[in-house]
Design an enzyme around this catalytic site. Sequence first.
Site, PDB file in Angstrom:
ATOM      1  N   ASP A   3      72.676  52.233  47.701  1.00 56.34           N
ATOM      2  CA  ASP A   3      72.606  52.849  46.782  1.00 56.34           C
ATOM      3  C   ASP A   3      72.250  52.314  45.062  1.00 56.34           C
ATOM      4  O   ASP A   3      73.620  52.208  44.629  1.00 56.34           O
ATOM      5  CB  ASP A   3      73.258  54.760  46.569  1.00 56.34           C
ATOM      6  CG  ASP A   3      72.403  55.146  45.517  1.00 56.34           C
ATOM      7  OD1 ASP A   3      71.166  54.810  44.915  1.00 56.34           O
ATOM      8  OD2 ASP A   3      72.723  56.308  45.191  1.00 56.34           O
ATOM      9  N   ASP A  12     112.746  73.495  48.746  1.00 60.38           N
ATOM     10  CA  ASP A  12     111.677  73.047  49.495  1.00 60.38           C
ATOM     11  C   ASP A  12     110.428  72.491  48.221  1.00 60.38           C
ATOM     12  O   ASP A  12     109.630  72.211  48.370  1.00 60.38           O
ATOM     13  CB  ASP A  12     111.558  73.181  50.359  1.00 60.38           C
ATOM     14  CG  ASP A  12     110.978  75.403  50.135  1.00 60.38           C
ATOM     15  OD1 ASP A  12     111.449  75.410  48.847  1.00 60.38           O
ATOM     16  OD2 ASP A  12     110.768  75.190  51.496  1.00 60.38           O
TER      17      ASP A  12
END
Length: 709
Positions: free
Chosen positions: A332, A589
């Site tokens: 393109d 965590d």
Amino acid sequence: MSSTSTSSTSTTVASSSSSAGLLPTPSFHHLINVKLTRDNYLLWKAQIMPYLRSQQLIGYVDGTIPCPAKTITEATTSGATQTPNPAYHSWLQLDQFVLSALLSSLSEEILYQVLSLTTSSEVWSTLEHMFSSRSRSRIVQIRLQLSTIQKKELSVADYFNKVKSLTNTLSAIGQPLPEEEIISYMLAGLDSDFDPLVTSVTTRTDPISLNDLYAHLLSFELRMEHRNTAFQIDGSSANLISRNNRGGRYPSRGRGRGHGRNTAQQRGNFSHGGNSSSHSNANRPVCQVCKKIGHVALKCFHRFDHSYQPDESHVAAVATTSYPIDPNWYSDTGATDHITSDLDKLTIRGKYTGNDRVQVANGSGLSILHVGHSQFQTLTKNLKLQNILHVPQVTRNLLFVHRFSTDNNVFFEFHPDYFLIKDRTTRTLLFQGRCEGGLYPLTPASIALSKKALLSVKPSQEQWHCRLGHPSSAVVQHVLQSNNLSFSSNNNNATVCDACQQAKSHQLPFPNSSSTSSSPLELVFSNVWGPAPASVRGYKYYVSFIDDFSKFTWIYLLKCKSDVEKIFLQFQNHVERLLNKKILCMQTDWGGEYQKLHSFFKQVGIEHHVSCPYTHQQNGSAERKHRHIVEVGLALLAHASMPIRFWDEAFQTACFLINRLPSKVIDNSTPLERLLGTKPNYSLLKTFGCACWPCLRPYNSHKLQFKSQ
């Protein structure tokens, strides 16, 4: 430097105020987190007004404490003289203090509009005049959003959070809504799939709370997902759904389910309207005899003609509509970046954090999720594809010709039937492709068609590694030696196989941690367990806190994860008062519930250690403690023959017992003894679930009632 100047200024103000008979004003320690912009005047005002009232400074901004005269007239022996007014000096210092507080809470674009004003009253009245009409329109806008909000494709959690954010904004600006009105807005925005739940809620005799409604919505959503996944779709029906999916997108690009939840296809409502021909053709049936679109086999003219052969072009057209991914790169010249919808094409990638969007021909903007790099293989060398944008909504992989030519020092030759890619320096042909439908695709299969077998060259060990299906180097060596296969041994540098890294990558083992804590609360592990079936008291989660020094465990039951922040404050106040020590470090965590606490940890001086994504081993102490509590709790329930809905009582009892049992990790000492220095008293223990007879006589209404049960 700034803290010193602030402290000295506040001391001067306090002394001056005291001399004038006014209340002493403390230093401006109350932080205004919300900076005033064009869109948040109501939130800014709701935050700054309580501070001004608490310091008795509101009179300076609303004009009720006017400015006294600069000088006063005093009669002396020589006549009337003008002397400076001490009250004006004190008023000016306090007014400038309030003015500095206001200016520090303004954004840069608002600050420019009040720079010429010299008193806090002038700044306040100017801001009121600027934003009064806008504030009223903001309230009307939020109420309009609530009345027109729709769930549509949102999940229940996202929809609930969207409604709550709007109502919380109204509460922050002094316009709170009653809970019944919030529930009515939320029920009105649900789609028809939730009609049974809406009917049951609206026909209740007793009112329902907002939290209970949220729990019912989540349960109803899970039930619908369970029913949707129970249907097994064969190949032809799956193809039909993929063609009829809304907007031409395949189900795998939507919510991640093969069927597509809450779609018109599952309810049997096949829409025949659409703006594009591809969408309208997708909704039309395909004949199983002639393979043409627009009619079924029962109405086909060729259904009795046994010698009829269908046109292969129609068969190919139907077959290609069910293939979801086009592997080709289309050159393109009008693009500004390489764009792909296939995340697997990016060998190196990362999350995109900017605000740019890809604008397409119809003017709409498409979101960019990732940015990465890749390679395109040719016969002679690999060509680089740099800064590829991952945009899931696009249907073709677009190759920006200018950037591709610049990055690889190549040029394109476009011909009516084919195109060429050549090296700019040597003019060597690197790639040749065909023109297909007016487009010039870079097809990976084209490389295989142009390859030639050179039998005179010995293959390398890396080539044998690829031929044998990418086994380990020891297996390759054994096959070559045991079968006397020829191979070139001049390649001494061991290479890394990219295919093996993608297909066989494993997580390396984690080494045992050698860190130890020397005192309580030096390091505390924390993690959230759940969700579980709702207990008798409505709990679905619990959060645990484990002291690394003593291994003593505290658990708190939760109804939702958002309660972790409130629970941590309770835990902190309890343990710091109990042990007369401060929590030094927290290990979590990095879940969403702990991300909210991160700023609080920094504020109070708690060091926050977090584990990397998908590496729960780094928070292994909390994970192993979860397993220990769950196993002991289930054993207690099994022995007592109690239903699982009493898990909250069993888990709390399990935690109580674990803290009083010896552990090898702490030299067969008990967590209670190591933390508090007292040995546990086992004589008070009873079997979990054993029968007991409480004395009910004080609660009996007459003398013939049983005294115990």
